[in-house]
Write an enzyme that holds these catalytic residues in place. Structure first.
Site, PDB file in Angstrom:
ATOM      1  N   ASP A  46     -69.168   0.932  90.658  1.00  0.00           N
ATOM      2  CA  ASP A  46     -69.275   2.112  89.788  1.00  0.00           C
ATOM      3  C   ASP A  46     -69.829   1.695  88.432  1.00  0.00           C
ATOM      4  O   ASP A  46     -69.339   0.752  87.818  1.00  0.00           O
ATOM      5  CB  ASP A  46     -67.884   2.749  89.613  1.00  0.00           C
ATOM      6  CG  ASP A  46     -67.970   4.187  89.117  1.00  0.00           C
ATOM      7  OD1 ASP A  46     -68.618   4.422  88.078  1.00  0.00           O
ATOM      8  OD2 ASP A  46     -67.388   5.062  89.771  1.00  0.00           O
ATOM      9  N   GLY A  52     -67.476   8.298  85.548  1.00  0.00           N
ATOM     10  CA  GLY A  52     -66.109   7.837  85.824  1.00  0.00           C
ATOM     11  C   GLY A  52     -65.576   7.034  84.656  1.00  0.00           C
ATOM     12  O   GLY A  52     -66.244   6.871  83.635  1.00  0.00           O
ATOM     13  N   LYS A  84     -81.965  10.549  91.721  1.00  0.00           N
ATOM     14  CA  LYS A  84     -82.159   9.130  92.077  1.00  0.00           C
ATOM     15  C   LYS A  84     -80.939   8.558  92.785  1.00  0.00           C
ATOM     16  O   LYS A  84     -81.068   7.764  93.706  1.00  0.00           O
ATOM     17  CB  LYS A  84     -82.462   8.311  90.817  1.00  0.00           C
ATOM     18  CG  LYS A  84     -83.869   8.523  90.293  1.00  0.00           C
ATOM     19  CD  LYS A  84     -84.102   7.680  89.052  1.00  0.00           C
ATOM     20  CE  LYS A  84     -85.436   7.995  88.413  1.00  0.00           C
ATOM     21  NZ  LYS A  84     -85.573   7.346  87.097  1.00  0.00           N
ATOM     22  N   GLY A 133     -78.430   0.611 103.158  1.00  0.00           N
ATOM     23  CA  GLY A 133     -78.940  -0.735 103.440  1.00  0.00           C
ATOM     24  C   GLY A 133     -77.796  -1.752 103.442  1.00  0.00           C
ATOM     25  O   GLY A 133     -77.737  -2.639 104.306  1.00  0.00           O
ATOM     26  N   LYS A 159     -75.912  -1.344 106.597  1.00  0.00           N
ATOM     27  CA  LYS A 159     -76.698  -1.864 107.734  1.00  0.00           C
ATOM     28  C   LYS A 159     -76.600  -3.397 107.805  1.00  0.00           C
ATOM     29  O   LYS A 159     -76.339  -3.960 108.865  1.00  0.00           O
ATOM     30  CB  LYS A 159     -78.165  -1.431 107.559  1.00  0.00           C
ATOM     31  CG  LYS A 159     -79.036  -1.865 108.711  1.00  0.00           C
ATOM     32  CD  LYS A 159     -80.492  -1.550 108.469  1.00  0.00           C
ATOM     33  CE  LYS A 159     -81.333  -2.382 109.413  1.00  0.00           C
ATOM     34  NZ  LYS A 159     -82.716  -2.469 108.995  1.00  0.00           N
ATOM     35  N   ARG A 160     -76.783  -4.062 106.637  1.00  0.00           N
ATOM     36  CA  ARG A 160     -76.736  -5.538 106.621  1.00  0.00           C
ATOM     37  C   ARG A 160     -75.389  -6.055 107.086  1.00  0.00           C
ATOM     38  O   ARG A 160     -75.290  -7.098 107.719  1.00  0.00           O
ATOM     39  CB  ARG A 160     -77.028  -6.059 105.200  1.00  0.00           C
ATOM     40  CG  ARG A 160     -78.487  -6.004 104.790  1.00  0.00           C
ATOM     41  CD  ARG A 160     -78.723  -6.767 103.500  1.00  0.00           C
ATOM     42  NE  ARG A 160     -78.005  -6.218 102.363  1.00  0.00           N
ATOM     43  CZ  ARG A 160     -78.391  -5.176 101.637  1.00  0.00           C
ATOM     44  NH1 ARG A 160     -79.512  -4.556 101.941  1.00  0.00           N
ATOM     45  NH2 ARG A 160     -77.677  -4.759 100.611  1.00  0.00           N
ATOM     46  N   TYR A 218     -78.868  18.752  92.331  1.00  0.00           N
ATOM     47  CA  TYR A 218     -77.657  18.277  93.023  1.00  0.00           C
ATOM     48  C   TYR A 218     -77.709  18.658  94.506  1.00  0.00           C
ATOM     49  O   TYR A 218     -77.547  17.811  95.384  1.00  0.00           O
ATOM     50  CB  TYR A 218     -76.428  18.887  92.353  1.00  0.00           C
ATOM     51  CG  TYR A 218     -75.103  18.479  92.969  1.00  0.00           C
ATOM     52  CD1 TYR A 218     -74.658  17.154  92.898  1.00  0.00           C
ATOM     53  CD2 TYR A 218     -74.280  19.412  93.600  1.00  0.00           C
ATOM     54  CE1 TYR A 218     -73.434  16.780  93.443  1.00  0.00           C
ATOM     55  CE2 TYR A 218     -73.060  19.044  94.148  1.00  0.00           C
ATOM     56  CZ  TYR A 218     -72.638  17.720  94.066  1.00  0.00           C
ATOM     57  OH  TYR A 218     -71.425  17.360  94.606  1.00  0.00           O
ATOM     58  N   LYS A 246     -78.166  16.024  97.696  1.00  0.00           N
ATOM     59  CA  LYS A 246     -77.164  15.878  98.753  1.00  0.00           C
ATOM     60  C   LYS A 246     -77.768  16.176 100.126  1.00  0.00           C
ATOM     61  O   LYS A 246     -77.425  15.541 101.116  1.00  0.00           O
ATOM     62  CB  LYS A 246     -75.977  16.808  98.469  1.00  0.00           C
ATOM     63  CG  LYS A 246     -75.144  16.356  97.269  1.00  0.00           C
ATOM     64  CD  LYS A 246     -74.392  15.077  97.597  1.00  0.00           C
ATOM     65  CE  LYS A 246     -73.580  14.579  96.429  1.00  0.00           C
ATOM     66  NZ  LYS A 246     -72.795  13.378  96.752  1.00  0.00           N
TER      67      LYS A 246
HETATM   68  P1  NAD Z   1     -66.955  11.946  89.520  1.00  0.00           P
HETATM   69  O1  NAD Z   1     -68.061  12.229  88.568  1.00  0.00           O
HETATM   70  O2  NAD Z   1     -65.562  11.928  89.011  1.00  0.00           O
HETATM   71  O3  NAD Z   1     -67.205  10.582  90.284  1.00  0.00           O
HETATM   72  C1  NAD Z   1     -68.484  10.086  90.556  1.00  0.00           C
HETATM   73  C2  NAD Z   1     -68.492   8.582  90.274  1.00  0.00           C
HETATM   74  O4  NAD Z   1     -69.785   8.051  90.594  1.00  0.00           O
HETATM   75  C3  NAD Z   1     -68.228   8.267  88.792  1.00  0.00           C
HETATM   76  O5  NAD Z   1     -67.191   7.318  88.671  1.00  0.00           O
HETATM   77  C4  NAD Z   1     -69.563   7.721  88.304  1.00  0.00           C
HETATM   78  O6  NAD Z   1     -69.421   6.788  87.250  1.00  0.00           O
HETATM   79  C5  NAD Z   1     -70.150   7.116  89.582  1.00  0.00           C
HETATM   80  N1  NAD Z   1     -71.608   7.005  89.532  1.00  0.00           N
HETATM   81  C6  NAD Z   1     -72.490   8.002  89.221  1.00  0.00           C
HETATM   82  N2  NAD Z   1     -73.744   7.530  89.254  1.00  0.00           N
HETATM   83  C7  NAD Z   1     -73.646   6.215  89.600  1.00  0.00           C
HETATM   84  C8  NAD Z   1     -74.611   5.171  89.795  1.00  0.00           C
HETATM   85  N3  NAD Z   1     -75.929   5.399  89.627  1.00  0.00           N
HETATM   86  N4  NAD Z   1     -74.174   3.942  90.151  1.00  0.00           N
HETATM   87  C9  NAD Z   1     -72.847   3.694  90.309  1.00  0.00           C
HETATM   88  N5  NAD Z   1     -71.903   4.632  90.134  1.00  0.00           N
HETATM   89  C10 NAD Z   1     -72.299   5.886  89.772  1.00  0.00           C
HETATM   90  O7  NAD Z   1     -67.098  13.029  90.694  1.00  0.00           O
HETATM   91  P2  NAD Z   1     -66.103  13.389  91.899  1.00  0.00           P
HETATM   92  O8  NAD Z   1     -65.682  14.781  91.717  1.00  0.00           O
HETATM   93  O9  NAD Z   1     -65.101  12.324  92.080  1.00  0.00           O
HETATM   94  O10 NAD Z   1     -67.126  13.371  93.122  1.00  0.00           O
HETATM   95  C11 NAD Z   1     -67.278  12.201  93.945  1.00  0.00           C
HETATM   96  C12 NAD Z   1     -68.239  12.498  95.090  1.00  0.00           C
HETATM   97  O11 NAD Z   1     -67.731  13.592  95.871  1.00  0.00           O
HETATM   98  C13 NAD Z   1     -69.627  12.906  94.636  1.00  0.00           C
HETATM   99  O12 NAD Z   1     -70.588  12.323  95.509  1.00  0.00           O
HETATM  100  C14 NAD Z   1     -69.628  14.414  94.777  1.00  0.00           C
HETATM  101  O13 NAD Z   1     -70.924  14.910  95.007  1.00  0.00           O
HETATM  102  C15 NAD Z   1     -68.709  14.618  95.969  1.00  0.00           C
HETATM  103  N6  NAD Z   1     -68.074  15.944  95.951  1.00  0.00           N
HETATM  104  C16 NAD Z   1     -67.037  16.226  95.100  1.00  0.00           C
HETATM  105  C17 NAD Z   1     -66.455  17.486  95.106  1.00  0.00           C
HETATM  106  C18 NAD Z   1     -65.278  17.839  94.230  1.00  0.00           C
HETATM  107  O14 NAD Z   1     -64.737  18.937  94.359  1.00  0.00           O
HETATM  108  N7  NAD Z   1     -64.811  16.965  93.354  1.00  0.00           N
HETATM  109  C19 NAD Z   1     -66.954  18.477  95.969  1.00  0.00           C
HETATM  110  C20 NAD Z   1     -68.016  18.171  96.792  1.00  0.00           C
HETATM  111  C21 NAD Z   1     -68.563  16.895  96.796  1.00  0.00           C
END
Ligand code: NAD
Length: 314
Positions: free
Chosen positions: A32, A37, A91, A102, A105-106, A145, A149
């Site tokens: 992360d 976060g 991205k 990846g 897979k590895r 977004y 996804k």
């Molecule tokens: P969040 O923002 O609290 O957590 C996302 C985490 O990803 C963060 O800790 C952030 O620092 C990290 N992150 C973002 N870009 C990054 C990068 N480039 N490299 C490394 N780390 C990176 O969000 P969340 O609510 O915990 O959501 C987590 C996942 O669940 C997401 O993929 C989100 O799309 C999916 N999701 C969440 C909900 C919900 O209700 N919370 C609903 C549908 C889907």
């Protein structure tokens, strides 16, 4: 002891997942870059089996030790975040998912990606089964977004079909619980913050749009069950009990004992009118269903997160 990688492990959902995986006896590598976060979410995980790597998964990355399972949760997830960093959102859903697939897979690891009910867009089918392909505006502000996804799902299935990666896709519906950020813009943290300070509760539109809210413990249980299954097709995980936003606001006021009035504000662009998971597939394939109802989940959130965290004063 299995080794699990959790991308986005310092976020709201990822930190609960790391906690559960540790409790089940796994070693956990949290990847992360703390974009949305925080280390505070994982500070309590003081365990020699837990490690945090500060890596931006948009760039290629490698982990040397053997890995059994990869949970891919890294992505901005709240509208406030993905509207602030739209390019990073695209991205992380494309390059980030590619690099993480990846990695799986590895290591010949099971790979589970966190997709979303937003792949259904503003749905024309209600409730939404996994067979529904959705109704998404690709060029609206939310498109970064939703389409990231959707692309992530397509990439995951291509790695499965062409490269033989053992993949799973969870479509998560609105989830809430402790460690939500007070100002992340989503309905429950916003309403709780306002209610606990006796400030006006801001409902968008006339509040007749619906959402279905899942407590985080229920969600995490469903995710682990899916990862441990051999299924590859998308599975909805969410609570099918549907509420209007107005009902949600009234419930938050009731549970928190607040005296807040409700006020109405302009509806955001492309805000879905309805949202309710059809969880037949999760019931049949995983024997999963949610057990924590909204009032109980809100009570637990307030008790566990505490007033200061929910009002953003800590
Ligand atoms: P969040 O923002 O609290 O957590 C996302 C985490 O990803 C963060 O800790 C952030 O620092 C990290 N992150 C973002 N870009 C990054 C990068 N480039 N490299 C490394 N780390 C990176 O969000 P969340 O609510 O915990 O959501 C987590 C996942 O669940 C997401 O993929 C989100 O799309 C999916 N999701 C969440 C909900 C919900 O209700 N919370 C609903 C549908 C889907």
């Amino acid at each position: 002891m299995a080794t699990c990688v959790v991308t986005g492990g310092a976020g709201f959902l990822g930190s609960h997942l790391c906690e559960e995986l540790l409790a089940r006896g796994n070693r956990v590598i949290c990847v992360d870059n703390l974009e949305t976060g925080t280390l505070a979410n994982i500070a309590h995980l003081r365990d020699p089996r837990f490690v945090h790597l500060n890596i931006d998964i948009i760039e290629p990355y490698f982990i040397e030790e053997p890995i059994d399972c990869v949970y891919h949760f890294a992505s901005p997830a709240s509208p406030i975040d993905y509207l602030r960093i739209p390019l990073q959102t695209l991205k992380v859903g494309s390059y980030g998912t590619h690099h993480t697939l990846g990695l799986a897979k590895r290591h010949r690891a099971r790979f589970l990606t966190a997709s979303t009910s937003e792949v259904y867009g503003d749905p024309q089918v209600h409730p939404q089964p996994e067979s529904y392909w959705g109704h998404v505006n690709p060029i609206g502000p939310r498109g970064v977004y939703d389409e990231a996804k959707r692309f992530g799902e397509a990439l995951t299935m291509a790695y499965h079909r062409q490269q033989g990666v053992d993949t799973a896709i969870v479509r998560i519906f609105n989830t809430y619980g402790p460690r939500m950020r007070a100002r992340d813009g989503r309905a429950i943290p916003t309403f709780l913050r306002q209610a606990l300070q006796d400030q006006p509760i801001t409902v968008f539109g006339d509040g007749s749009q619906t959402r279905s809210f899942c407590y985080v413990e229920d969600l995490v249980r469903g995710i682990v069950a899916l990862a441990e299954s051999g299924h590859h097709d998308p599975v909805n995980i969410g609570n099918p009990n549907e509420f209007t936003l107005l009902e949600l606001a009234q419930t938050v006021i009731e549970v928190s004992g607040s005296s807040s009035p409700i006020v109405f504000e302009e509806l955001p662009v492309d805000d879905p009118q309805v949202r309710q998971p059809d969880i037949t597939r999760a019931r049949e394939l995983l024997g999963w269903e949610p057990t924590v109802e909204l009032r109980e989940g809100l009570r637990r959130t307030i008790a566990q997160a505490g007033r200061d965290a929910l009002t953003g004063t800590r």
